[in-house]
Scaffold this motif. Structure first.
Motif, PDB file in Angstrom:
ATOM      1  N   PHE A 238      35.425  37.638  34.302  1.00 58.96           N
ATOM      2  CA  PHE A 238      36.630  37.243  35.029  1.00 58.96           C
ATOM      3  C   PHE A 238      37.649  36.654  34.060  1.00 58.96           C
ATOM      4  N   SER A 239      38.892  37.051  34.223  1.00 58.03           N
ATOM      5  CA  SER A 239      39.950  36.432  33.416  1.00 58.03           C
ATOM      6  C   SER A 239      41.204  36.265  34.266  1.00 58.03           C
ATOM      7  N   PHE A 240      41.950  35.166  33.996  1.00 55.28           N
ATOM      8  CA  PHE A 240      43.228  34.959  34.683  1.00 55.28           C
ATOM      9  C   PHE A 240      44.309  35.801  34.020  1.00 55.28           C
ATOM     10  N   THR A 241      44.222  35.893  32.688  1.00 53.32           N
ATOM     11  CA  THR A 241      45.183  36.729  31.943  1.00 53.32           C
ATOM     12  C   THR A 241      44.360  37.649  31.048  1.00 53.32           C
ATOM     13  N   SER A 242      45.001  38.664  30.494  1.00 48.64           N
ATOM     14  CA  SER A 242      44.234  39.621  29.684  1.00 48.64           C
ATOM     15  C   SER A 242      43.758  39.002  28.365  1.00 48.64           C
ATOM     16  N   LYS A 243      44.357  37.833  28.025  1.00 47.94           N
ATOM     17  CA  LYS A 243      44.055  37.275  26.689  1.00 47.94           C
ATOM     18  C   LYS A 243      42.655  36.665  26.582  1.00 47.94           C
ATOM     19  N   LYS A 244      42.224  35.993  27.641  1.00 49.53           N
ATOM     20  CA  LYS A 244      40.982  35.216  27.487  1.00 49.53           C
ATOM     21  C   LYS A 244      40.069  35.398  28.705  1.00 49.53           C
ATOM     22  N   ASN A 245      38.803  35.726  28.418  1.00 51.44           N
ATOM     23  CA  ASN A 245      37.833  35.801  29.513  1.00 51.44           C
ATOM     24  C   ASN A 245      37.330  34.409  29.852  1.00 51.44           C
ATOM     25  N   ILE A 246      37.379  34.068  31.130  1.00 49.08           N
ATOM     26  CA  ILE A 246      36.852  32.758  31.541  1.00 49.08           C
ATOM     27  C   ILE A 246      35.346  32.905  31.796  1.00 49.08           C
ATOM     28  N   LEU A 247      34.951  34.043  32.354  1.00 51.79           N
ATOM     29  CA  LEU A 247      33.518  34.370  32.504  1.00 51.79           C
ATOM     30  C   LEU A 247      33.296  35.705  31.793  1.00 51.79           C
ATOM     31  N   SER A 248      32.218  35.785  30.994  1.00 48.48           N
ATOM     32  CA  SER A 248      31.981  37.033  30.257  1.00 48.48           C
ATOM     33  C   SER A 248      30.592  37.593  30.548  1.00 48.48           C
ATOM     34  N   HIS A 249      30.566  38.788  31.098  1.00 46.11           N
ATOM     35  CA  HIS A 249      29.311  39.554  31.281  1.00 46.11           C
ATOM     36  C   HIS A 249      28.193  38.703  31.885  1.00 46.11           C
ATOM     37  N   ILE A 250      28.455  38.169  33.051  1.00 50.28           N
ATOM     38  CA  ILE A 250      27.466  37.298  33.713  1.00 50.28           C
ATOM     39  C   ILE A 250      26.601  38.126  34.662  1.00 50.28           C
ATOM     40  N   SER A 251      25.277  37.979  34.529  1.00 51.32           N
ATOM     41  CA  SER A 251      24.357  38.652  35.465  1.00 51.32           C
ATOM     42  C   SER A 251      23.292  37.661  35.931  1.00 51.32           C
ATOM     43  N   PHE A 252      23.129  37.536  37.227  1.00 54.26           N
ATOM     44  CA  PHE A 252      22.019  36.751  37.777  1.00 54.26           C
ATOM     45  C   PHE A 252      21.917  37.038  39.277  1.00 54.26           C
ATOM     46  N   THR A 253      20.830  36.586  39.874  1.00 44.91           N
ATOM     47  CA  THR A 253      20.621  36.813  41.315  1.00 44.91           C
ATOM     48  C   THR A 253      20.311  35.472  41.986  1.00 44.91           C
ATOM     49  N   VAL A 254      20.866  35.265  43.175  1.00 45.99           N
ATOM     50  CA  VAL A 254      20.504  34.085  43.968  1.00 45.99           C
ATOM     51  C   VAL A 254      19.866  34.599  45.248  1.00 45.99           C
ATOM     52  N   HIS A 255      18.659  34.117  45.551  1.00 40.31           N
ATOM     53  CA  HIS A 255      17.982  34.584  46.767  1.00 40.31           C
ATOM     54  C   HIS A 255      18.332  33.686  47.941  1.00 40.31           C
ATOM     55  N   LYS A 256      18.193  34.262  49.126  1.00 42.73           N
ATOM     56  CA  LYS A 256      18.505  33.503  50.357  1.00 42.73           C
ATOM     57  C   LYS A 256      17.707  32.191  50.381  1.00 42.73           C
ATOM     58  N   ASN A 257      18.401  31.132  50.728  1.00 45.80           N
ATOM     59  CA  ASN A 257      17.853  29.775  50.856  1.00 45.80           C
ATOM     60  C   ASN A 257      17.355  29.163  49.547  1.00 45.80           C
ATOM     61  N   GLU A 258      17.773  29.762  48.450  1.00 49.71           N
ATOM     62  CA  GLU A 258      17.452  29.169  47.153  1.00 49.71           C
ATOM     63  C   GLU A 258      18.474  28.065  46.869  1.00 49.71           C
ATOM     64  N   THR A 259      18.103  27.086  46.050  1.00 46.62           N
ATOM     65  CA  THR A 259      19.075  26.080  45.602  1.00 46.62           C
ATOM     66  C   THR A 259      19.310  26.291  44.114  1.00 46.62           C
ATOM     67  N   LEU A 260      20.558  26.620  43.804  1.00 46.52           N
ATOM     68  CA  LEU A 260      20.902  26.942  42.425  1.00 46.52           C
ATOM     69  C   LEU A 260      21.894  25.908  41.914  1.00 46.52           C
ATOM     70  N   ALA A 261      21.677  25.432  40.703  1.00 46.31           N
ATOM     71  CA  ALA A 261      22.638  24.481  40.132  1.00 46.31           C
ATOM     72  C   ALA A 261      23.332  25.126  38.941  1.00 46.31           C
ATOM     73  N   ILE A 262      24.585  24.742  38.731  1.00 48.00           N
ATOM     74  CA  ILE A 262      25.321  25.245  37.566  1.00 48.00           C
ATOM     75  C   ILE A 262      25.757  24.029  36.760  1.00 48.00           C
ATOM     76  N   VAL A 263      25.350  24.001  35.497  1.00 44.27           N
ATOM     77  CA  VAL A 263      25.753  22.878  34.640  1.00 44.27           C
ATOM     78  C   VAL A 263      26.408  23.425  33.374  1.00 44.27           C
ATOM     79  N   GLY A 264      27.022  22.537  32.639  1.00 44.67           N
ATOM     80  CA  GLY A 264      27.668  22.963  31.387  1.00 44.67           C
ATOM     81  C   GLY A 264      28.827  22.047  31.074  1.00 44.67           C
ATOM     82  N   GLU A 265      29.333  22.194  29.850  1.00 38.62           N
ATOM     83  CA  GLU A 265      30.434  21.319  29.435  1.00 38.62           C
ATOM     84  C   GLU A 265      31.685  21.577  30.262  1.00 38.62           C
ATOM     85  N   SER A 266      32.603  20.621  30.141  1.00 40.72           N
ATOM     86  CA  SER A 266      33.878  20.792  30.838  1.00 40.72           C
ATOM     87  C   SER A 266      34.596  22.044  30.298  1.00 40.72           C
TER      88      SER A 266
END
Ligand SMILES: Nc1ncnc2c1ncn2[C@@H]1O[C@H](COP(=O)(O)OP(=O)(O)OP(=O)(O)O)[C@@H](O)[C@H]1O
Length: 598
Positions: free
Chosen positions: A366-394
């Motif tokens: 995902f990118s807002f402009t063509s210059k910089k990707n904010i998300l790059s080549h992300i692949s994962f699956t979330v199953h129904k009723n799973e609890t998923l957390a996302i962490v990382g730097e600001s």
């Protein structure tokens, strides 16, 4: 060129009104024409009346072509021209004019309301379906101003436009009558009028320019005002209130300055109009007598008719300039509507009923402009009723990922599937209805606790049961049920003030009241003290297995019990697994844990 293109090219204001009013605009115009004709004919009938009463030399010459209207009417209705008959005829014509005027005025108000309603509803619908990404780039002040102050100016634009048109019809009617009496004199006067209008053209242009400027300045003012209210606490606490207040004041001065300029042009137009009209009429009379050798009687009669035409013409100019003075709002509204139309979110056809199996990110970028990707080549699956957390730097892309997961943003490339169907194939609203979204700044409306949680659902026994379920699950039931007015207590600036933790629990309750499949929490508890945070965290984990929960949190204690954790780093997944698994496989995660003394 078909009639729509023709209208668009030469009558763009007219086309704008026509787009909303359709056939009604022609009814309004026909009624104006009718008033003009009835008024003109009624007045023309005074000519034989004067002739009969005075028997003056002026009247004597008024036979044949000079008297064509009254002759036509008397002949058509086969009426003997005596005093009583002509008087009765005049009376009947003015009665008809009264009826036509009544319908014309009433229809103008009715159609004005229809126009305003249609503009408002169309823009609100468009705003509802406005794409989130486009919204991020938009000017909040402009949106607010366009849908509040500017819409009132648009209302004035409508009134002035149609009054100008109606007066234009009256002017034309009288010119046609005057032409019938003395075409040379009338033409000379009309040419003079057209020539003078060239002088006015410059002033009209200035009015249009100032009108546009005024619209821009009010957008800016609204923007400042919205922020002043929204950031009131911060501005007050830091003493920046006064500095910011100065900005607002200077913006008020700017708006005043522009309105004064509009007033100046208007006053100039008003002052110039009469002396110039007198000059034109004088010249026309002079030329007529000098070169065409017409009798003064004919000139005087045309002058009588032209006097009425000139009076209406001057009023029309006033109305037109008032219209131009607010025409900036019409252009602004037209551009705003077009922008909303262009920014309509993509919408599929499949109705999302309920979540069945899994969410899959497949090579999502995902990118807002063509210059910089904010998300790059992300692949994962979330199953129904799973609890998923996302962490990382600001700035790692956590909120962006949540926005893509909720369908607010669509992948630039790759695909996001919900139950094996690409997200854009779902009807957007039906998917979003199944999402509970809880952010750091809890959203509280100025209304009762019940309405805040139920989002104005009627208080049926079934809804009330659901309300009790929601407040219990979000651990705010004790607080609410111990208040003197319980769930009918008013909140927000009109009611009681509640703590940050209570607000947060209320906003969780609102999401639980809705029947949702997903609970998305973006730093939902980060503003709370550790104790309150722990309470809410426990409550959220009590919901584990009932909802598909996706949590973003900087505090790792909040996400310790998640089924799986995604560690984001500069837009890519650096590691994925349970808390223990990440401790094993990611040095970065271990470092984060040790910094937080977990
Ligand atoms: N509307 C936007 N237009 C352009 N870039 C944006 C926009 N919103 C966010 N970004 C950029 O996207 C990147 C990721 O932002 P995001 O908010 O997803 O990060 P985050 O991990 O949630 O950060 P934080 O923990 O500080 O909230 C940042 O570099 C940010 O500058």
């Amino acid at each position: 060129m078909n009639y729509k293109d023709f209208l668009k090219k030469y009558f763009h204001f007219f086309t704008y009104f026509h787009n909303y009013l359709g056939y009604r605009i022609f009814i309004a115009l026909i009624s104006s024409v009718l008033v003009g004709i009835l008024d003109g004919v009624g007045l023309a009938l005074f000519i034989p009346l004067i002739r009969m009463i005075t028997g003056s030399p002026m009247g004597a010459s008024l036979s044949g072509k000079e008297n064509f209207i009254s002759e036509l009417v008397l002949d058509t209705f086969n009426i003997t021209p005596n005093l009583l008959n002509v008087f009765m005829l005049i009376f009947i014509f003015f009665c008809f004019k009264g009826i036509a005027k009544f319908f014309e005025s009433y229809l103008r108000v009715v159609f004005q309301q229809v126009f305003m309603r249609k503009v408002r509803l169309a823009n609100i619908d468009l705003l509802n379906s406005y794409d989130f990404q486009k919204f991020l780039k938009s000017d909040a002040g402009r949106i607010q101003n366009t849908l509040s102050g500017e819409i009132n100016r648009l209302n004035s634009a409508y009134i002035h436009y149609f009054k100008s048109f109606q007066l234009g019809v009256l002017v034309l009617t009288y010119i046609i009558f005057a032409l019938g009496v003395d075409w040379k004199f009338t033409l000379l006067t009309v040419f003079g009028g057209v020539a003078v209008n060239f002088i006015f053209k410059y002033l009209y242009k200035r009015t249009v320019y100032f009108s546009r400027m005024f619209t821009l300045k009010t957008h800016f003012f609204q923007n400042l005002l919205v922020q002043k209210v929204y950031l009131f606490k911060y501005l007050k606490a830091t003493g920046l209130n006064a500095v910011y207040g100065e900005k607002l004041k200077s913006s008020i001065h700017d708006m005043e300055g522009i309105q004064k300029k509009v007033g100046l042009v208007d006053a100039l137009l008003g002052a110039l109009r009469e002396p110039l009209s007198i000059v034109i009429v004088f010249l026309a009379v002079f030329l007529n007598i000098q070169f065409f050798d017409e009798s003064l009687a004919n000139v005087m009669l045309s002058l009588l008719l032209l006097y009425r035409a000139i009076t209406f013409f001057m009023t029309m100019q006033e109305q037109w300039n008032s219209f131009l003075g607010v025409s900036g709002s019409l252009e602004n509204m037209r551009d705003f509507t077009k922008e909303l139309e262009r920014g309509k979110e993509k919408n599929g056809k499949i109705i999302f009923d309920t979540f069945k199996e899994k969410l899959v990110f497949k090579d999502v970028t995902f990118s807002f402009t063509s210059k910089k990707n904010i998300l790059s080549h992300i692949s994962f699956t979330v199953h129904k009723n799973e609890t998923l957390a996302i962490v990382g730097e600001s700035g790692a892309g956590k909120s962006t990922m949540l926005n893509v997961l909720s369908g607010l943003l669509l992948p630039t490339s790759g695909m996001y599937y919900v139950d094996n169907i690409p997200i854009h194939e779902f009807e957007a609203q039906s998917f979003k209805k199944r999402i509970g979204y809880i952010v750091q700044d809890a959203t509280i409306f100025n209304d009762t606790i019940y309405n805040n949680i139920s989002f104005w659902a009627p208080k049926t026994p079934e809804n009330y049961k659901r309300f009790l379920y929601a407040i219990k699950k979000s651990a705010i039931d004790d607080f609410i049920l111990n208040l003197p007015n319980k769930e009918d207590t008013l909140l927000g600036s009109n009611g009681i003030n509640i703590s940050g933790g209570q607000k947060q629990r209320l906003s969780i309750a609102r999401e639980l009241f809705k029947e949702v499949d997903f609970l998305l929490l973006d730093e939902a508890t980060s503003a709370l003290d550790t104790e309150t945070e722990a309470i809410i965290r426990n409550n959220i984990y009590k919901l584990k297995g009932e909802y598909t929960i996706i949590i973003i949190a900087h505090r790792l204690a909040t996400i310790k019990n998640a089924d799986r954790i995604i560690l984001m780093d500069k837009g890519v997944i650096s590691a994925i697994g349970s808390f223990e698994e990440l401790l094993q496989c990611s040095s970065k995660f271990r470092k984060m844990v040790s910094i937080q003394n977990l």
